[in-house]
Write a protein that holds these residues in place. Structure first.
Motif, PDB file in Angstrom:
ATOM      1  N   HIS A  77      18.238  40.025  24.592  1.00  0.00           N
ATOM      2  CA  HIS A  77      16.963  39.314  24.567  1.00  0.00           C
ATOM      3  C   HIS A  77      17.173  37.821  24.836  1.00  0.00           C
ATOM      4  N   SER A  78      18.166  37.230  24.187  1.00  0.00           N
ATOM      5  CA  SER A  78      18.425  35.802  24.350  1.00  0.00           C
ATOM      6  C   SER A  78      18.839  35.466  25.778  1.00  0.00           C
ATOM      7  N   PHE A  79      19.608  36.344  26.402  1.00  0.00           N
ATOM      8  CA  PHE A  79      20.034  36.123  27.781  1.00  0.00           C
ATOM      9  C   PHE A  79      18.831  36.009  28.713  1.00  0.00           C
ATOM     10  N   ARG A  80      17.934  36.994  28.647  1.00  0.00           N
ATOM     11  CA  ARG A  80      16.796  36.961  29.566  1.00  0.00           C
ATOM     12  C   ARG A  80      15.808  35.861  29.182  1.00  0.00           C
TER      13      ARG A  80
ATOM     14  N   GLU B 184       9.649  37.253  27.583  1.00  0.00           N
ATOM     15  CA  GLU B 184      10.736  38.231  27.564  1.00  0.00           C
ATOM     16  C   GLU B 184      10.292  39.480  26.818  1.00  0.00           C
ATOM     17  N   LEU B 185       9.582  39.304  25.718  1.00  0.00           N
ATOM     18  CA  LEU B 185       9.036  40.437  24.975  1.00  0.00           C
ATOM     19  C   LEU B 185       8.102  41.252  25.869  1.00  0.00           C
TER      20      LEU B 185
ATOM     21  N   PHE C  39       8.087  41.439  29.202  1.00  0.00           N
ATOM     22  CA  PHE C  39       8.881  42.142  30.212  1.00  0.00           C
ATOM     23  C   PHE C  39       9.532  43.385  29.609  1.00  0.00           C
ATOM     24  N   GLN C  40      10.093  43.231  28.406  1.00  0.00           N
ATOM     25  CA  GLN C  40      10.749  44.372  27.766  1.00  0.00           C
ATOM     26  C   GLN C  40       9.733  45.457  27.429  1.00  0.00           C
ATOM     27  N   ALA C  41       8.552  45.057  26.984  1.00  0.00           N
ATOM     28  CA  ALA C  41       7.513  46.028  26.661  1.00  0.00           C
ATOM     29  C   ALA C  41       7.114  46.835  27.886  1.00  0.00           C
ATOM     30  N   VAL C  42       6.962  46.173  29.018  1.00  0.00           N
ATOM     31  CA  VAL C  42       6.628  46.875  30.258  1.00  0.00           C
ATOM     32  C   VAL C  42       7.735  47.872  30.593  1.00  0.00           C
ATOM     33  N   GLU C  43       8.978  47.453  30.412  1.00  0.00           N
ATOM     34  CA  GLU C  43      10.105  48.342  30.714  1.00  0.00           C
ATOM     35  C   GLU C  43      10.180  49.526  29.750  1.00  0.00           C
ATOM     36  N   TYR C  44       9.922  49.280  28.477  1.00  0.00           N
ATOM     37  CA  TYR C  44       9.988  50.356  27.484  1.00  0.00           C
ATOM     38  C   TYR C  44       8.764  51.264  27.513  1.00  0.00           C
ATOM     39  N   ALA C  45       7.705  50.857  28.173  1.00  0.00           N
ATOM     40  CA  ALA C  45       6.486  51.670  28.211  1.00  0.00           C
ATOM     41  C   ALA C  45       6.733  53.043  28.825  1.00  0.00           C
ATOM     42  N   SER C  46       7.748  53.167  29.663  1.00  0.00           N
ATOM     43  CA  SER C  46       8.061  54.492  30.221  1.00  0.00           C
ATOM     44  C   SER C  46       8.696  55.406  29.166  1.00  0.00           C
TER      45      SER C  46
ATOM     46  N   ALA D 177       3.025  43.738  24.922  1.00  0.00           N
ATOM     47  CA  ALA D 177       2.844  42.838  26.064  1.00  0.00           C
ATOM     48  C   ALA D 177       1.415  42.347  26.205  1.00  0.00           C
ATOM     49  N   GLU D 178       0.502  42.938  25.497  1.00  0.00           N
ATOM     50  CA  GLU D 178      -0.908  42.619  25.700  1.00  0.00           C
ATOM     51  C   GLU D 178      -1.361  41.441  24.844  1.00  0.00           C
ATOM     52  N   ASN D 179      -2.268  40.667  25.408  1.00  0.00           N
ATOM     53  CA  ASN D 179      -2.917  39.555  24.702  1.00  0.00           C
ATOM     54  C   ASN D 179      -1.938  38.510  24.170  1.00  0.00           C
TER      55      ASN D 179
END
Length: 167
Positions: free
Chosen positions: A36-39, A121-122, A124-131, A140-142
């Motif tokens: 998380h810190s890296f991205r 970053e949160l 982006f990760q949420a979009v990725e984990y949504a699958s 990721a919303e609001n």
């Protein structure tokens, strides 16, 4: 040198510290705090560079992002629900850690960018984990962001929602 060795080992433990909020959604192997810190550092760099065009300030923001969750080696990553019941002295933890370096770190001039980068970053990760877990997208919303570049990046992310475009 011994203090520096200790500091680097302690920082390395963030590779083994999971971001706990994702566990609540059933993500079996969530990203680590180090990932998380890296991205977040990359995003902070981009936000400052695109907002102000100042590469040195962008490097400062990226450095701030590397340090922003360092305290979690001692306090662990407390998700939103846990923070309702548990208070960690993050300031004291980071002060104790940084004292090993023998410097005082000052990042107040990049604080807004850092907060925005952390939230992005949160997202982006949420979009990725949504699958893996459809409820992840709620993270990721609001999201409230302070900088124009961050809002633009967020809007582009949410319009696209395709984390595997590059494959």
């Amino acid at each position: 040198m011994d203090d520096l060795v200790k500091f680097i080992h302690e920082a390395g433990s963030l590779k083994l510290t999971p971001r706990s909020g994702w566990l609540k959604l059933g993500i079996k192997l969530p990203e680590s705090v180090a990932e998380h810190s890296f991205r977040t550092a990359l995003i902070a760099f981009i936000l400052v560079l695109k907002s102000e065009g100042d590469v040195n300030k962008a490097f400062k923001a990226a450095t701030a992002a590397i340090f922003h969750d360092l305290h979690e080696t001692r306090t662990m990553d407390l998700h939103k629900i846990a923070r309702e019941y548990v208070r960690a002295d993050e300031g004291r933890a980071i002060e104790d850690q940084i004292s090993r370096l023998g410097v005082k770190l000052e990042f107040s001039d990049v604080e807004d960018y850092l907060r925005d980068a952390d939230k992005l970053e949160l997202a982006f990760q949420a979009v990725e984990y949504a699958s893996l877990s459809p409820n992840a997208i709620e993270f990721a919303e609001n999201i409230e962001l302070k900088t124009d570049v961050a809002r633009g990046l967020y809007n582009a992310l949410m319009d696209r929602r395709d984390p595997k475009w590059w494959k």
